[in-house]
Design a protein around this motif. Structure first.
Motif, PDB file in Angstrom:
ATOM      1  N   LEU A  20      -6.295   1.678  -0.364  1.00  9.70           N
ATOM      2  CA  LEU A  20      -6.917   1.469  -1.670  1.00  9.70           C
ATOM      3  C   LEU A  20      -8.313   0.863  -1.564  1.00  9.70           C
ATOM      4  CD1 LEU A  20      -3.704   0.041  -3.390  1.00  9.70           C
ATOM      5  CD2 LEU A  20      -4.476   2.422  -3.346  1.00  9.70           C
ATOM      6  N   VAL A  21      -9.107   1.347  -0.612  1.00 12.42           N
ATOM      7  CA  VAL A  21     -10.454   0.816  -0.430  1.00 12.42           C
ATOM      8  C   VAL A  21     -11.523   1.696  -1.096  1.00 12.42           C
ATOM      9  CG1 VAL A  21      -9.905  -0.424   1.678  1.00 12.42           C
ATOM     10  CG2 VAL A  21     -10.703   1.927   1.832  1.00 12.42           C
ATOM     11  N   VAL A  22     -11.174   2.915  -1.496  1.00  9.80           N
ATOM     12  CA  VAL A  22     -12.139   3.790  -2.174  1.00  9.80           C
ATOM     13  C   VAL A  22     -11.933   3.606  -3.679  1.00  9.80           C
ATOM     14  CG1 VAL A  22     -12.878   6.170  -2.550  1.00  9.80           C
ATOM     15  CG2 VAL A  22     -12.120   5.450  -0.283  1.00  9.80           C
ATOM     16  N   PRO A  23     -12.962   3.162  -4.393  1.00  5.73           N
ATOM     17  CA  PRO A  23     -12.814   2.976  -5.842  1.00  5.73           C
ATOM     18  C   PRO A  23     -12.396   4.283  -6.527  1.00  5.73           C
ATOM     19  CG  PRO A  23     -14.874   2.026  -5.075  1.00  5.73           C
ATOM     20  CD  PRO A  23     -14.273   2.793  -3.919  1.00  5.73           C
ATOM     21  N   THR A  24     -11.548   4.199  -7.526  1.00  9.04           N
ATOM     22  CA  THR A  24     -11.043   5.368  -8.232  1.00  9.04           C
ATOM     23  C   THR A  24     -12.178   6.246  -8.763  1.00  9.04           C
ATOM     24  OG1 THR A  24      -9.103   4.109  -8.868  1.00  9.04           O
ATOM     25  CG2 THR A  24      -9.499   6.128 -10.084  1.00  9.04           C
ATOM     26  N   ALA A  25     -13.275   5.638  -9.184  1.00  6.33           N
ATOM     27  CA  ALA A  25     -14.416   6.396  -9.725  1.00  6.33           C
ATOM     28  C   ALA A  25     -15.024   7.339  -8.688  1.00  6.33           C
ATOM     29  CB  ALA A  25     -15.479   5.449 -10.250  1.00  6.33           C
ATOM     30  N   LEU A  26     -14.823   7.058  -7.406  1.00  6.31           N
ATOM     31  CA  LEU A  26     -15.397   7.907  -6.352  1.00  6.31           C
ATOM     32  C   LEU A  26     -14.447   8.998  -5.889  1.00  6.31           C
ATOM     33  CD1 LEU A  26     -17.100   5.175  -4.147  1.00  6.31           C
ATOM     34  CD2 LEU A  26     -18.137   6.629  -5.889  1.00  6.31           C
TER      35      LEU A  26
ATOM     36  N   ASP B 296      -2.543   4.677   2.266  1.00  7.75           N
ATOM     37  CA  ASP B 296      -3.761   4.506   1.487  1.00  7.75           C
ATOM     38  C   ASP B 296      -3.979   3.010   1.296  1.00  7.75           C
ATOM     39  OD1 ASP B 296      -5.808   4.397  -0.350  1.00  7.75           O
ATOM     40  OD2 ASP B 296      -4.864   5.763  -1.786  1.00  7.75           O
TER      41      ASP B 296
ATOM     42  N   TYR C 282       0.843  -1.184   0.000  1.00  8.86           N
ATOM     43  CA  TYR C 282       0.000   0.000   0.000  1.00  8.86           C
ATOM     44  C   TYR C 282       0.882   1.238   0.000  1.00  8.86           C
ATOM     45  CZ  TYR C 282      -3.312  -3.495   1.506  1.00  8.86           C
ATOM     46  OH  TYR C 282      -4.080  -4.626   1.570  1.00  8.86           O
TER      47      TYR C 282
END
Length: 67
Positions: free
Chosen positions: A57-63, A55, A37
């Motif tokens: 990386l749990v928040v999708p890039t689209a959000l 980070d 990470y």
């Protein structure tokens, strides 16, 4: 380092491993992810470490809003 990681067990945990050369590694468990990470180091005006931000990386890039 391996002994400190194994002592952390399965639950959420933070550990420190001190090297022979005086460096210290701060580690923590991260659940079932792949273990890689991005982490940033925050420093004060004199260059001393003041914080770490990881980070997971749990928040999708689209959000994530565009900069």
């Amino acid at each position: 380092m391996w002994a400190a990681m194994e002592a952390a067990g399965d639950g959420p945990s933070v550990f420190l491993a001190e090297g022979e050369d005086g460096h210290t590694l701060a580690g923590f468990t991260s659940g079932w992810g792949d273990g890689c990470y991005p982490t940033w180091i925050g420093r004060d005006a004199e260059g001393r470490v003041t914080c770490f931000v990881t980070d997971f990386l749990v928040v999708p890039t689209a959000l994530v809003p565009a900069a």
